[in-house]
Scaffold this active site. Structure first.
Site, PDB file in Angstrom:
ATOM      1  N   CYS A   1     -33.901  97.924 -24.317  1.00 62.27           N
ATOM      2  CA  CYS A   1     -33.935  99.376 -24.152  1.00 62.27           C
ATOM      3  C   CYS A   1     -34.748 100.043 -25.248  1.00 62.27           C
ATOM      4  O   CYS A   1     -34.842  99.545 -26.367  1.00 62.27           O
ATOM      5  CB  CYS A   1     -32.517  99.931 -24.170  1.00 62.27           C
ATOM      6  SG  CYS A   1     -31.379  99.102 -23.059  1.00 62.27           S
TER       7      CYS A   1
ATOM      8  N   LYS B   1     -49.214  84.095 -17.479  1.00 61.73           N
ATOM      9  CA  LYS B   1     -47.786  84.308 -17.712  1.00 61.73           C
ATOM     10  C   LYS B   1     -46.977  84.041 -16.458  1.00 61.73           C
ATOM     11  O   LYS B   1     -45.896  83.469 -16.513  1.00 61.73           O
ATOM     12  CB  LYS B   1     -47.546  85.740 -18.199  1.00 61.73           C
ATOM     13  CG  LYS B   1     -46.102  86.021 -18.594  1.00 61.73           C
ATOM     14  CD  LYS B   1     -45.687  85.178 -19.790  1.00 61.73           C
ATOM     15  CE  LYS B   1     -44.237  85.396 -20.154  1.00 61.73           C
ATOM     16  NZ  LYS B   1     -43.773  84.426 -21.158  1.00 61.73           N
TER      17      LYS B   1
END
EC number: 2.6.1.16
Length: 604
Positions: free
Chosen positions: A2, A599
């Site tokens: 967050c 990735k």
């Protein structure tokens, strides 16, 4: 995970908060919100989805004020909805708070609060603190926060505002929080990039710090109220460097994030007294007769570790497949087969196709996934999120350790649900799992030693990695990391297989990395080390702290803390990540974007 921003000063707080949250978008999120102290009181606006949705909502109802807090949320407890987004408020709306981390004991706190008449409006663990603050507030906001935090257990960075106070108060344990110092204004953020447009003079808060911010200054104490001093530093980072937290590479930053990633993966899920875990799965463990693990690359090695644990702790027959091969071998599947698909991105095409093959044949499905909203999350019946946060470096590190922790959770869940795992052994495992974040922190302190070992061996053309039982996947992952980012040829084998071929490679030029932590097969591993030494090989041993036998056999020893043998891979892989990193840096490689790799592999 967050993103957190707080501001008190003379500027329009809404602009500062939205700008700061945009600079933290790289951390990943699924909802966002702000609270601003206006002349009419504390006003909160929050939305699920992207920051643009929040900005649009704020544009329709502008918030005028010079004090506020803002948050981007990566959901852990509760879906990514408007009610679950932060900030959360007290029932009277006078106090607002934002939170990064997990309150592990939130369920018992929530039950107690509800019994005292509190009504909850969200599914989050964070809201329990809002209700606790409602009870502890008696005019001093900082003291109320200190008192409320005594009731919670877990990792957190918390920021609180009150409509009657021209101040912000905050506290941290494990989850990061940094103070930005200005003239007639001060800032808070979870990471430096949010502060760079306004100040480069910062204070990094430590575990247990509690802080009060006003326009005029900053006051820091510990949880008992004793004053503490934190040195102000000038950051000269570029924005890109700031996003890396001051580390030279994302990979190194992500290696160092592993303690709090493990807090996120495990937090709120361990139930030591009952000897079980809370995973929120709809699946009935008694309706599964076998598991098919389907994954690629690093995720597949986490899956192999899971196979060992599922069979050991749950007595559940488990097949492990490289996803690219799974659907072509015509696997035997029925309705009591569980397809366990593991993926950081949730978009790996081979894993998705393997899962689809298993489902076509009638299998149940469970995903172990990092990325919410990914294709894999939509195609499985159940999801176990690893909560590792965004992983930017191509070579996976923190997602791998989070996957290992998730496998351990899943094995305990199946073991207890199937009646195969005794209460006492489950409790022992869970107590050990709770120690893992701190143990990984201890391993990270060994980086100078690992760098010294890397200096000795970085010119080697080949490496061999060996491990037994649950440490065999660790050996595979160590070799893969070295190959991926240093471009050095490396092979890995179960240590018992060495004499069946690989022993022919051993000479005085070959470094051999051996996972030699204490466990049932420790003495057999010592025999393998002696076989390597007899042929002139150079042994780099990963050993348990306090082991006095290993230094007599290995040229180099990197110690890791003692932990339950089944959990040893979670601490043992960290020095292998560091070794690969240090060697790649010495060789001048592009650590974050190694050649030829992506990735997320979305083509077959």
């Amino acid at each position: 995970m967050c993103g957190i921003v707080g501001y008190v000063g003379f500027r329009n707080a809404t602009d500062v908060l939205l700008d700061g949250l945009r600079r933290l978008e790289y951390r990943g999120y699924d909802s966002a919100g702000i609270a601003v102290r206006t002349p009419e009181g504390l006003k909160v606006v929050k939305r699920s989805g992207k920051l643009s949705a929040l900005a649009e909502a704020v544009g329709k109802t502008p918030l005028q004020g010079a004090l506020g807090i803002g948050h981007t949320r990566w959901a852990t407890h509760g879906a990514p909805t408007d009610p679950n987004a932060h900030p959360h408020t007290t029932e009277d709306g006078r106090i607002a708070l934002i939170h990064n981390g997990i309150f592990e004991n939130y369920l018992e706190l929530k039950e107690a609060l509800e019994a005292r008449g509190h009504r909850f409006r969200s599914e989050t663990d964070t809201e329990v603190l809002a209700h606790l603050l409602e009870e502890t507030y008696r005019g001093d906001l900082l003291e109320a926060l200190r008192e409320a935090l005594k009731a919670v257990r877990g990792a957190y960075a918390v920021v609180v505002a009150h409509e009657d106070h021209e101040e912000i108060v905050a506290a941290r344990t494990v989850s990061p929080l940094v103070v930005g110092l200005g003239e007639g204004e001060n800032f808070l953020a979870s990471d430096v990039p949010a502060l760079l447009p306004y100040t480069r003079r910062v204070l990094f808060l430590h575990d247990g710090d509690v802080v009060r911010l006003t326009r005029e200054g900053v006051e820091i104490t510990d949880l008992e109220g004793r004053p503490v001093q934190r040195e102000a530093v000038e950051v000269d980072w570029t924005l890109e460097a700031a996003e890396k937290g001051g580390f030279p590479h994302y990979m190194l930053k992500e290696i160092y994030e592993q303690p709090w990633v493990l807090e996120n993966t495990l937090g709120g899920r361990l139930r030591e007294e009952e000897g079980t875990v809370e995973l929120g799965l709809a699946l009935d463990p008694r309706e599964v007769d076998r598991v098919h693990v389907i994954a690629c690359g690093t995720a597949s090695y986490a899956g192999l570790y899971g196979k060992y644990l599922l069979e050991t702790l749950a007595r559940l027959p488990t097949e492990w497949d490289v996803a690219s091969e799974y659907r072509y071998r015509d696997p035997v599947v029925d309705s009591r087969t569980l397809a366990l698909a593991i993926s950081q991105s949730g978009e790996t095409i081979d894993t998705l196709e393997g899962l689809r093959e298993a489902k076509r044949k009638g299998a149940r499905s469970l995903g172990v996934i990092n990325a919410k909203g990914s294709t894999l999350t939509r195609e499985v019946e159940d999801v176990l999120y690893i909560h590792a946060g965004p992983e930017i470096g191509v070579a996976s590190t923190k997602a791998y350790t989070a996957m290992l922790a998730a496998m351990a959770l899943l094995a305990v869940w199946f073991g207890r649900g199937r009646g195969a795992l005794a209460l006492e052994e489950a409790q022992r495992l869970l107590r050990e799992m709770r120690r893992l974040p701190r143990l990984v922190e201890e391993v990270l302190e060994k980086r100078p030693l690992v760098a010294h070992v890397a200096e000795k061996y970085h010119q080697a053309r080949d490496f061999l990695f060996l491990g037994r039982h649950v440490q065999a996947p660790t050996a595979y992952e160590g070799a893969l990391k070295l190959k991926e980012i240093s471009y050095i040829h490396a092979e890995a084998y179960p240590a018992g297989e060495m004499k069946h071929g690989p022993i022919a490679l051993i000479d005085e030029h070959l470094p051999v990395v051996v996972l030699a932590t204490k466990g049932p097969l420790y003495e057999k591993t010592l025999s393998n080390i002696q076989e390597v030494r007899a042929r002139g090989g150079k042994v780099i041993a990963i050993a348990t702290e306090g082991d006095e036998e290993i230094p007599r056999l290995a040229q180099d020893v990197i110690y890791v803390p003692e932990v339950h043998p089944l959990l040893a891979p979670i601490v043992s892989v960290v020095p292998l990540q560091l070794l690969a990193y240090e060697i790649a840096v010495l060789l001048g490689r592009d650590v974050d974007q190694p050649r030829n790799l992506a990735k997320s592999v979305t083509v077959e």
